[in-house]
Design a protein around this motif. Structure first.
Motif, PDB file in Angstrom:
ATOM      1  N   ILE A   1       0.866  -1.182   0.000  1.00 13.41           N
ATOM      2  CA  ILE A   1       0.000   0.000   0.000  1.00 13.41           C
ATOM      3  C   ILE A   1       0.899   1.227   0.000  1.00 13.41           C
ATOM      4  O   ILE A   1       1.706   1.415   0.918  1.00 13.41           O
ATOM      5  CB  ILE A   1      -0.938   0.012   1.221  1.00 13.41           C
ATOM      6  CG1 ILE A   1      -1.801  -1.261   1.248  1.00 13.41           C
ATOM      7  CG2 ILE A   1      -1.824   1.260   1.200  1.00 13.41           C
ATOM      8  CD1 ILE A   1      -2.693  -1.376   2.470  1.00 13.41           C
ATOM      9  N   ASP A   2       0.774   2.039  -1.030  1.00 12.60           N
ATOM     10  CA  ASP A   2       1.613   3.231  -1.183  1.00 12.60           C
ATOM     11  C   ASP A   2       0.779   4.471  -0.871  1.00 12.60           C
ATOM     12  O   ASP A   2      -0.331   4.626  -1.391  1.00 12.60           O
ATOM     13  CB  ASP A   2       2.154   3.297  -2.612  1.00 12.60           C
ATOM     14  CG  ASP A   2       3.163   4.415  -2.791  1.00 12.60           C
ATOM     15  OD1 ASP A   2       3.928   4.673  -1.848  1.00 12.60           O
ATOM     16  OD2 ASP A   2       3.180   5.038  -3.869  1.00 12.60           O
ATOM     17  N   VAL A   3       1.302   5.337  -0.013  1.00 14.15           N
ATOM     18  CA  VAL A   3       0.595   6.563   0.383  1.00 14.15           C
ATOM     19  C   VAL A   3       1.208   7.744  -0.357  1.00 14.15           C
ATOM     20  O   VAL A   3       2.433   7.909  -0.377  1.00 14.15           O
ATOM     21  CB  VAL A   3       0.688   6.781   1.907  1.00 14.15           C
ATOM     22  CG1 VAL A   3      -0.067   8.043   2.314  1.00 14.15           C
ATOM     23  CG2 VAL A   3       0.140   5.572   2.659  1.00 14.15           C
ATOM     24  N   ASN A   4       0.353   8.576  -0.975  1.00 16.67           N
ATOM     25  CA  ASN A   4       0.826   9.744  -1.727  1.00 16.67           C
ATOM     26  C   ASN A   4       0.008  10.978  -1.361  1.00 16.67           C
ATOM     27  O   ASN A   4      -1.184  10.876  -1.048  1.00 16.67           O
ATOM     28  CB  ASN A   4       0.708   9.500  -3.235  1.00 16.67           C
ATOM     29  CG  ASN A   4       1.667   8.424  -3.710  1.00 16.67           C
ATOM     30  OD1 ASN A   4       2.849   8.651  -3.845  1.00 16.67           O
ATOM     31  ND2 ASN A   4       1.136   7.231  -3.942  1.00 16.67           N
ATOM     32  N   THR A   5       0.642  12.151  -1.462  1.00 17.58           N
ATOM     33  CA  THR A   5      -0.077  13.402  -1.165  1.00 17.58           C
ATOM     34  C   THR A   5      -1.021  13.779  -2.295  1.00 17.58           C
ATOM     35  O   THR A   5      -2.014  14.467  -2.069  1.00 17.58           O
ATOM     36  CB  THR A   5       0.909  14.564  -0.936  1.00 17.58           C
ATOM     37  OG1 THR A   5       1.813  14.625  -2.042  1.00 17.58           O
ATOM     38  CG2 THR A   5       1.688  14.376   0.354  1.00 17.58           C
ATOM     39  N   GLY A   6      -0.726  13.325  -3.531  1.00 20.95           N
ATOM     40  CA  GLY A   6      -1.617  13.626  -4.652  1.00 20.95           C
ATOM     41  C   GLY A   6      -1.844  15.111  -4.823  1.00 20.95           C
ATOM     42  O   GLY A   6      -0.907  15.894  -5.004  1.00 20.95           O
ATOM     43  N   LYS A   7      -3.117  15.532  -4.695  1.00 19.49           N
ATOM     44  CA  LYS A   7      -3.473  16.948  -4.871  1.00 19.49           C
ATOM     45  C   LYS A   7      -3.413  17.734  -3.562  1.00 19.49           C
ATOM     46  O   LYS A   7      -3.668  18.938  -3.545  1.00 19.49           O
ATOM     47  CB  LYS A   7      -4.893  17.044  -5.443  1.00 19.49           C
ATOM     48  CG  LYS A   7      -5.077  16.333  -6.775  1.00 19.49           C
ATOM     49  CD  LYS A   7      -6.546  16.321  -7.177  1.00 19.49           C
ATOM     50  CE  LYS A   7      -6.767  15.507  -8.449  1.00 19.49           C
ATOM     51  NZ  LYS A   7      -8.206  15.408  -8.795  1.00 19.49           N
ATOM     52  N   PHE A   8      -3.098  17.043  -2.453  1.00 15.53           N
ATOM     53  CA  PHE A   8      -3.086  17.706  -1.142  1.00 15.53           C
ATOM     54  C   PHE A   8      -1.774  18.472  -0.965  1.00 15.53           C
ATOM     55  O   PHE A   8      -0.694  17.883  -0.983  1.00 15.53           O
ATOM     56  CB  PHE A   8      -3.245  16.659  -0.037  1.00 15.53           C
ATOM     57  CG  PHE A   8      -3.245  17.228   1.362  1.00 15.53           C
ATOM     58  CD1 PHE A   8      -4.059  18.298   1.695  1.00 15.53           C
ATOM     59  CD2 PHE A   8      -2.429  16.681   2.343  1.00 15.53           C
ATOM     60  CE1 PHE A   8      -4.067  18.817   2.979  1.00 15.53           C
ATOM     61  CE2 PHE A   8      -2.433  17.186   3.632  1.00 15.53           C
ATOM     62  CZ  PHE A   8      -3.257  18.262   3.952  1.00 15.53           C
ATOM     63  N   VAL A   9      -1.854  19.801  -0.791  1.00 15.76           N
ATOM     64  CA  VAL A   9      -0.651  20.631  -0.660  1.00 15.76           C
ATOM     65  C   VAL A   9      -0.500  21.225   0.731  1.00 15.76           C
ATOM     66  O   VAL A   9       0.511  21.865   1.032  1.00 15.76           O
ATOM     67  CB  VAL A   9      -0.651  21.760  -1.716  1.00 15.76           C
ATOM     68  CG1 VAL A   9      -0.540  21.185  -3.106  1.00 15.76           C
ATOM     69  CG2 VAL A   9      -1.904  22.627  -1.591  1.00 15.76           C
ATOM     70  N   GLY A  10      -1.491  21.030   1.616  1.00 21.62           N
ATOM     71  CA  GLY A  10      -1.388  21.539   2.977  1.00 21.62           C
ATOM     72  C   GLY A  10      -1.463  23.049   3.039  1.00 21.62           C
ATOM     73  O   GLY A  10      -1.754  23.730   2.049  1.00 21.62           O
ATOM     74  N   SER A  11      -1.172  23.597   4.248  1.00 22.08           N
ATOM     75  CA  SER A  11      -1.277  25.050   4.406  1.00 22.08           C
ATOM     76  C   SER A  11      -0.208  25.640   5.315  1.00 22.08           C
ATOM     77  O   SER A  11       0.002  26.849   5.318  1.00 22.08           O
ATOM     78  CB  SER A  11      -2.663  25.416   4.962  1.00 22.08           C
ATOM     79  OG  SER A  11      -2.883  24.750   6.194  1.00 22.08           O
ATOM     80  N   THR A  12       0.479  24.806   6.112  1.00 23.02           N
ATOM     81  CA  THR A  12       1.455  25.357   7.061  1.00 23.02           C
ATOM     82  C   THR A  12       2.892  25.014   6.670  1.00 23.02           C
ATOM     83  O   THR A  12       3.651  25.873   6.251  1.00 23.02           O
ATOM     84  CB  THR A  12       1.160  24.851   8.487  1.00 23.02           C
ATOM     85  OG1 THR A  12       1.071  23.416   8.463  1.00 23.02           O
ATOM     86  CG2 THR A  12      -0.148  25.425   9.015  1.00 23.02           C
ATOM     87  N   SER A  13       3.274  23.739   6.806  1.00 25.48           N
ATOM     88  CA  SER A  13       4.647  23.333   6.489  1.00 25.48           C
ATOM     89  C   SER A  13       4.629  21.961   5.839  1.00 25.48           C
ATOM     90  O   SER A  13       3.630  21.241   5.898  1.00 25.48           O
ATOM     91  CB  SER A  13       5.498  23.290   7.760  1.00 25.48           C
ATOM     92  OG  SER A  13       5.025  22.274   8.631  1.00 25.48           O
ATOM     93  N   LEU A  14       5.765  21.584   5.229  1.00 26.30           N
ATOM     94  CA  LEU A  14       5.854  20.291   4.550  1.00 26.30           C
ATOM     95  C   LEU A  14       5.657  19.141   5.535  1.00 26.30           C
ATOM     96  O   LEU A  14       4.919  18.191   5.261  1.00 26.30           O
ATOM     97  CB  LEU A  14       7.208  20.161   3.848  1.00 26.30           C
ATOM     98  CG  LEU A  14       7.473  18.819   3.145  1.00 26.30           C
ATOM     99  CD1 LEU A  14       6.432  18.567   2.060  1.00 26.30           C
ATOM    100  CD2 LEU A  14       8.881  18.789   2.565  1.00 26.30           C
TER     101      LEU A  14
END
Length: 562
Positions: free
Chosen positions: A301-314
C-alpha cells in the motif's frame, strides 16, 4: 456510531454489507460451496518428510495441505516442555498414506493452492468457541477489562466439559453464566452430531458444512451495536428472525424486510462502492490517495499526497496525509478482506514523534477489525510491516480473475511494441517462404504505429523485405493480437484496394499521435486515410476526396462534414 447490515440475496450469490456511519466497511460474498470452517473426513494422499507436511484428499479439486503442527495436540502454554516435545515429532511419525483423518479447513483454496486443514477442530458459537480434544481456556484479547476477563475465565473453568477446550469470544463480555452455558450446550450437541456422521461417511467426504453467510453474520456481527439488519429476501428474512429469536431475542425488532422495487444495494449506494473497491487507487478526502497492489506473496500500500498541498509546512502536510491514510487503509483491509503480509509505504517523516503518531493511529483504526492483525514499528524509510490473518480469498479474488491477455501483470504491450513485433514476424515469414504479399490485421492503434507518419514506416518495411504489405485495422482485436496472412499480390490487391485516386468516400476522423495540425487520420472500413486538413474534424464523419491510394493507406482531404 451508527452501524447497519444490508443483505442482498440473489439466485447464485449472497452479499452482506456492513455499513458504519454511512460508510461501507465490510463486504462478504458467498457464491459457491462453503469450504472454510467445514469439516471433512479425509484420506492421506502423500506424506512429505522434507516439508514435515502431508497432502490429504478431502474431496475437492485439489488436495489440501496438512502441516505437522496442525496434526498434533496443541501445546499447553503452562507446559513449555510439551512444546519442545511437539517440535521433536515429525509428519512421518503421525500420518501414513491411506490413513483416514477428520480435518477442518482453516484456509480456503487460493489461486493454484489447495485448502489448508487442521485436525484441531474448533466450533464457534455466539459467545464461545468449543475445541474438542483440548484442555485450554482462552479469553478474547479484545476484552480489556481485567476484572471481566477473570470473571469470564472462572465461568469457563466451571462449565468446561472434560476433554474440551474453550475460547470466550468478545460478544460474551457482560453475559451471564446461563447464557454461556446455553451456547455451550448447543455446541456440544453439534459436536456429537458431527462425530455420529463422521463414523458413517466414507473418506474423502464432507462431514459438516460451515453455516451460511447470513447465519455467520448474525452469529458474529449482529449484536447490540447494530441498529438494523435489512434483508431483501422474504425467505431469508424469516430464517433470520427465527435464528435471532434463539440467539438474541431482544434484537428481533432490528431485523427488517426490504420490499422496494429498487435493488437494495442501489438504494443504499453500495453498488457504486463495490465498483470502487476493485480499483488500485483510493482517493482521500484531502486530495491525497493510496494505491493498493495485491500479489501472491504480499500486499503493498503506497501513500501519496496527490493533490493535497497543505497550508502550514511540509512536515505538517505529510503528517496530516499519513494520518488520514491510516483510517482509509484500515477500512480497505476490512473491506477487501486482505490478509497475509502487508507493507505500507507511508510518506517519509523525519520526526520520530510523527512516525510514532502514525503507527498509533493505525493501531487505533485497526481495533475495529474483527480479524487479528499485528503491526511492527515504522522503519526509517517510512515502511510499516504488518500481518492480517488470512482465511480465504480476498474480495478481488472472489469477484475478478487474471486478465487473459496480460496474465495478471496488470499491463499490456504498447501499440508501438506490438507494431515492432509485427515487423519481426514479417521478417521471419519472409525468410521462411517466398510469398510475395502479406496481409496484416491489427488493432487500430497498432496500425497507426505500423503505418507511421504519412506511411513512412510501412514503406520502409516493404523496401527492406522486398514484399508487398497490406495493413488493415480491426477494432475488435485486442491491442496485443494480430494476424498475418500470406498471399498472391495481384489477388490481394484486387480484394483489398478497391478505391482509386479522385474517389469521394465517407470516413470517421480520429486523432493520430504522428499527425501535426491541421493533419489528422480517418478510418474507412479498417483502411487508414491521412487527411491533410482533418484536424478540426476529429470525432466526426466526413466526406473526403482521395488524392493518392497506397497498399496500407491513402492520402486525402476533407471536402465536407457529413
Amino acid at each position: 456510531m451508527s452501524k447497519e447490515i444490508i443483505v442482498n440475496v440473489d439466485t447464485r450469490e449472497t452479499r452482506v454489507a456492513v455499513v458504519e456511519n454511512a460508510k461501507l466497511v465490510e463486504l462478504h460474498v458467498e457464491r459457491e460451496e462453503r469450504v472454510v470452517g467445514s469439516i471433512y473426513k479425509c484420506k492421506v494422499a502423500n506424506v512429505l518428510p522434507g516439508m514435515d507436511a502431508a497432502f490429504v484428499d478431502i474431496g475437492l479439486e485439489r488436495n489440501a495441505f496438512l502441516y505437522v503442527a496442525d496434526v498434533l495436540a496443541e501445546a499447553d502454554e503452562d507446559m513449555p516442555s510439551s512444546k519442545r516435545e511437539a517440535r521433536d515429532v515429525h509428519i512421518k511419525d503421525v500420518l501414513k498414506v491411506g490413513q483416514e483423518v477428520l480435518v477442518q479447513v482453516v484456509k480456503g483454496p487460493r489461486g493454484t493452492k489447495g485448502a489448508r486443514v487442521s485436525t484441531r477442530i474448533s466450533l464457534p458459537g455466539r459467545y464461545l468457541v468449543l475445541m474438542p480434544e483440548s484442555e485450554n481456556i482462552g479469553i478474547s484479547r479484545k476484552i480489556e477489562d481485567a476484572g471481566e476477563r477473570d470473571r469470564l475465565r472462572r465461568i469457563a473453568e466451571n462449565i468446561r466439559p472434560l476433554g474440551f477446550g474453550l475460547i470466550v469470544r468478545t460478544e460474551a463480555e457482560g453475559k451471564s453464566d446461563s447464557e454461556l452455558r446455553q451456547d455451550l450446550e448447543f455446541l456440544v450437541r453439534m459436536w456429537s452430531q458431527i462425530q455420529d456422521k463422521a463414523r458413517k461417511v466414507r473418506a474423502p467426504g464432507l462431514v459438516h458444512q460451515d453455516l451460511s453467510l447470513i447465519y455467520k453474520t448474525i452469529r458474529d456481527v449482529f449484536s447490540s451495536d447494530v441498529s438494523k439488519m435489512i434483508i431483501d429476501s422474504p425467505v431469508d428474512y424469516e430464517k433470520a428472525l427465527e435464528l435471532v429469536g434463539l440467539l438474541s431475542p431482544k434484537l428481533k425488532s432490528r431485523i427488517h424486510l426490504y420490499e422496494d422495487s429498487e435493488p437494495i444495494f442501489e438504494r443504499f449506494a453500495i453498488e457504486a462502492e463495490i465498483d470502487r473497491l476493485l480499483r488500485r487507487k483510493v482517493w482521500l478526502k484531502s486530495g491525497g490517495h493510496i494505491t493498493i497492489d495485491e500479489t501472491e506473496a504480499l500486499t503493498t500500500i503506497d501513500v501519496n499526497t496527490g493533490k493535497f498541498v497543505g497550508s502550514t509546512s511540509l512536515s505538517d502536510t505529510i503528517l496530516k496525509n499519513n494520518l488520514e491514510a491510516t483510517e482509509e487503509i484500515a477500512r480497505q483491509l476490512r473491506l477487501r478482506d486482505i490478509g497475509g503480509i502487508i507493507i505500507i509505504d507511508f510518506i517519509d517523516m523525519t520526526s520520530q514523534k510523527d512516525r510514532q503518531h502514525v503507527v498509533s493511529a493505525l493501531e487505533k483504526a485497526l481495533r475495529k477489525d474483527r480479524t487479528r492483525t499485528k503491526i511492527s514499528n515504522i522503519s526509517p524509510l517510512g515502511l510499516v510491516e504488518m500481518t492480517r490473518k488470512r482465511t480465504g480469498e480476498t474480495i478481488s479474488e472472489v469477484m475478478t480473475e487474471n486478465c487473459p491477455y496480460c496474465q495478471g501483470r496488470g499491463r499490456v504491450a504498447s501499440p508501438e511494441t506490438v507494431s515492432i513485433n509485427i515487423e519481426r514476424s514479417l521478417r521471419r515469414l519472409t525468410a521462411e517462404g517466398d510469398d510475395e504479399a502479406f496481409v496484416v490485421t491489427a488493432h487500430p492503434d497498432v496500425v497507426i504505429q505500423l503505418v507511421g507518419p504519412m506511411g513512412e514506416t510501412i514503406e520502409e518495411i516493404e523496401r527492406r523485405l522486398r514484399r508487398a504489405v497490406y495493413v488493415r485495422a480491426d477494432e475488435k482485436l485486442h491491442v496485443e493480437k494480430y494476424e498475418i496472412v500470406p498471399g498472391d499480390m495481384q489477388e490481394t490487391e484486387r480484394h483489398l484496394v478497391p478505391h482509386t485516386a479522385g474517389e469521394t468516400v465517407e470516413c470517421e476522423v480520429v486523432r493520430n499521435p504522428f499527425s501535426i495540425l491541421p493533419r489528422s487520420t480517418a478510418w474507412l472500413d479498417g483502411y487508414l486515410i491521412d487527411l491533410a486538413n482533418g484536424g478540426k474534424y476529429v470525432g466526426q464523419r466526413v466526406k473526403a476526396k482521395l488524392t493518392e491510394v497506397r497498399r496500407s493507406y491513402a492520402l486525402g482531404e476533407v471536402i465536407s462534414s457529413s
